[in-house]
Design a protein around this motif. Sequence first.
Motif, short mmCIF file in Angstrom:
data_model
loop_
_atom_site.label_atom_id
_atom_site.label_comp_id
_atom_site.label_asym_id
_atom_site.label_seq_id
_atom_site.Cartn_x
_atom_site.Cartn_y
_atom_site.Cartn_z
N GLY A 1 0.82 -1.21 0.00
CA GLY A 1 0.00 0.00 0.00
C GLY A 1 0.85 1.26 0.00
N THR A 2 1.92 1.24 0.79
CA THR A 2 2.77 2.42 0.90
C THR A 2 3.34 2.82 -0.46
OG1 THR A 2 3.33 1.68 3.13
CG2 THR A 2 4.71 3.40 2.19
N ARG B 1 3.14 8.76 8.85
CA ARG B 1 3.84 8.21 7.68
C ARG B 1 3.48 9.00 6.41
NH1 ARG B 1 4.02 1.93 6.01
NH2 ARG B 1 5.24 1.89 7.91
N VAL C 1 -5.59 9.67 6.15
CA VAL C 1 -5.81 8.24 6.33
C VAL C 1 -7.29 8.05 6.67
CG1 VAL C 1 -5.22 6.24 7.76
CG2 VAL C 1 -3.45 7.92 7.18
N HIS D 1 -9.01 4.85 7.78
CA HIS D 1 -8.97 4.13 9.06
C HIS D 1 -7.54 4.20 9.58
CE1 HIS D 1 -8.44 0.03 11.18
NE2 HIS D 1 -8.70 0.96 12.06
N THR E 1 -5.09 2.77 11.47
CA THR E 1 -4.98 1.42 12.01
C THR E 1 -4.26 1.36 13.37
OG1 THR E 1 -4.71 0.87 9.69
CG2 THR E 1 -4.59 -0.95 11.22
N ASP F 1 -5.41 7.28 2.11
CA ASP F 1 -4.91 5.98 2.50
C ASP F 1 -6.11 5.21 3.06
OD1 ASP F 1 -4.06 3.83 4.02
OD2 ASP F 1 -2.39 4.86 4.96
N ILE G 1 -6.07 1.95 3.01
CA ILE G 1 -5.43 0.63 2.99
C ILE G 1 -6.15 -0.36 3.90
CG2 ILE G 1 -3.30 -0.59 3.69
CD1 ILE G 1 -1.73 1.85 2.56
N SER H 1 -4.48 -1.80 -0.08
CA SER H 1 -3.55 -2.92 -0.17
C SER H 1 -4.36 -4.21 -0.25
CB SER H 1 -2.64 -2.91 1.06
OG SER H 1 -2.08 -4.18 1.23
N LYS I 1 -5.29 -6.38 3.24
CA LYS I 1 -6.09 -6.09 4.43
C LYS I 1 -7.52 -6.54 4.13
CE LYS I 1 -2.66 -3.54 6.65
NZ LYS I 1 -2.15 -2.31 7.23
#
Length: 387
Positions: free
Chosen positions: A63-64, A92, A136, A138, A140, A165, A167, A188, A191
């Motif tokens: 994902g990143t 991030r 983002v 969610h 995480t 994001d 992801i 991603s 997940k």
Amino acid sequence: MSSRFKLFTPGPCEVDPDVLAAMAGPVMRHYGPEWLSVFAETTDLAKQVFQTRNELLIMPGTGTSALDMALGSMLASGEKVIVGSNGYFGDRLIAIARAYGLEVVVFRSAWGKPLSPIELETLLDQHPDARAVAVVHHETSTSVLNPLCELAEISHRTNRAIVVDAISSLGGMDLPVDAWGIDACVVSANKCLETPPGVTLLSLSPRASSLIDAQDQPGHGWYLSVKTWRQYAADGRGWHPYPVTLPTNNIFGLRASLRKILTKGLEAHWARYRWARQAVRKGMCNIGFELLVPDEYAAPTATAVKARPEFPIASLIEWLARERSMLVGGGLGELRDKVFRVGHMGQASTRGHVLGLLFAVEEFLRLQGISVPIGASLVGAEHIQTE
Ligand SMILES: *Cc1c(COP(=O)(O)O)cnc(C)c1O
């Protein structure tokens, strides 16, 4: 030949055996008509899960890497982006934006609290030169679900693109990419799409495309430039429309998982995640734990549970792994040793896994001398409503 461990980690997630079986075929060439039809079907299924008609890239990487690609392709060094952070993955996002030389304006909420749409609105007024917003969905690290629909709506009022994001949310809950106008949406495969790691997906709206097209540089690199992928898609049409080798077996797995999700129906898939969230939240509270995040903004895809004074959280995590072969996530960043995290992704949201984990946590408490009636964590689990 299943793994020894049951994964309750909020990524990686434990994958359905049918999906693994779909990956075990011989390696196929990642070009030519035979492959193109597999890829076209996978893309079409993924668009249904994204609820989008936008362009959708499916690429090797995590994902990143797709977050790198989105930010690096849409914005040039020196351009301004407003980034929200209320946890490890928000931080991030800031780091990625800075690594591309972007001028980053940060808006923060405390870890465990959602981002504020009002604060974003103020910043958008104060920074008319900001080209885009990045958040983002969610977070995480805390299990907070940010108010994405509102954040997107506010960004669009002044025609700013929003990079998301998603992801650890998309797939596990309703995130209608087109209805909410998510301009760049990163997911991603590992997940809530319930496939082994190795593949990432990125959808790009016309607003995102206009930022990409406006760049005179092809992006901050070659492999992670959307322009490179588009060039190959155009030049290699009908034969080899990608700049690199694709992880074909992983994509077979992704196709199998998407087929499964869509055959059951998106609503039923999301309901399973909601059930797991409620069962874990209720079960943990039944036996004396506190949750980090109130129901109001708790994500359906993972739950952060607070440490308690009777024992260090690491001893619970270690005992579950050693004695019950169950892996839960620890705390990240400033929540290290303060929470443990239970993912609801993949097999972790099935009834057997959830009830088994709750019972194991109960057993651990009894071993600590904490009085918990047998089955206390399961009380009420059969009456959970997921509507
Ligand atoms: C897991 C996760 C990431 C990292 O994803 P990779 O696939 O490991 O690159 C980023 N953001 C969020 C919100 C995540 O949950």
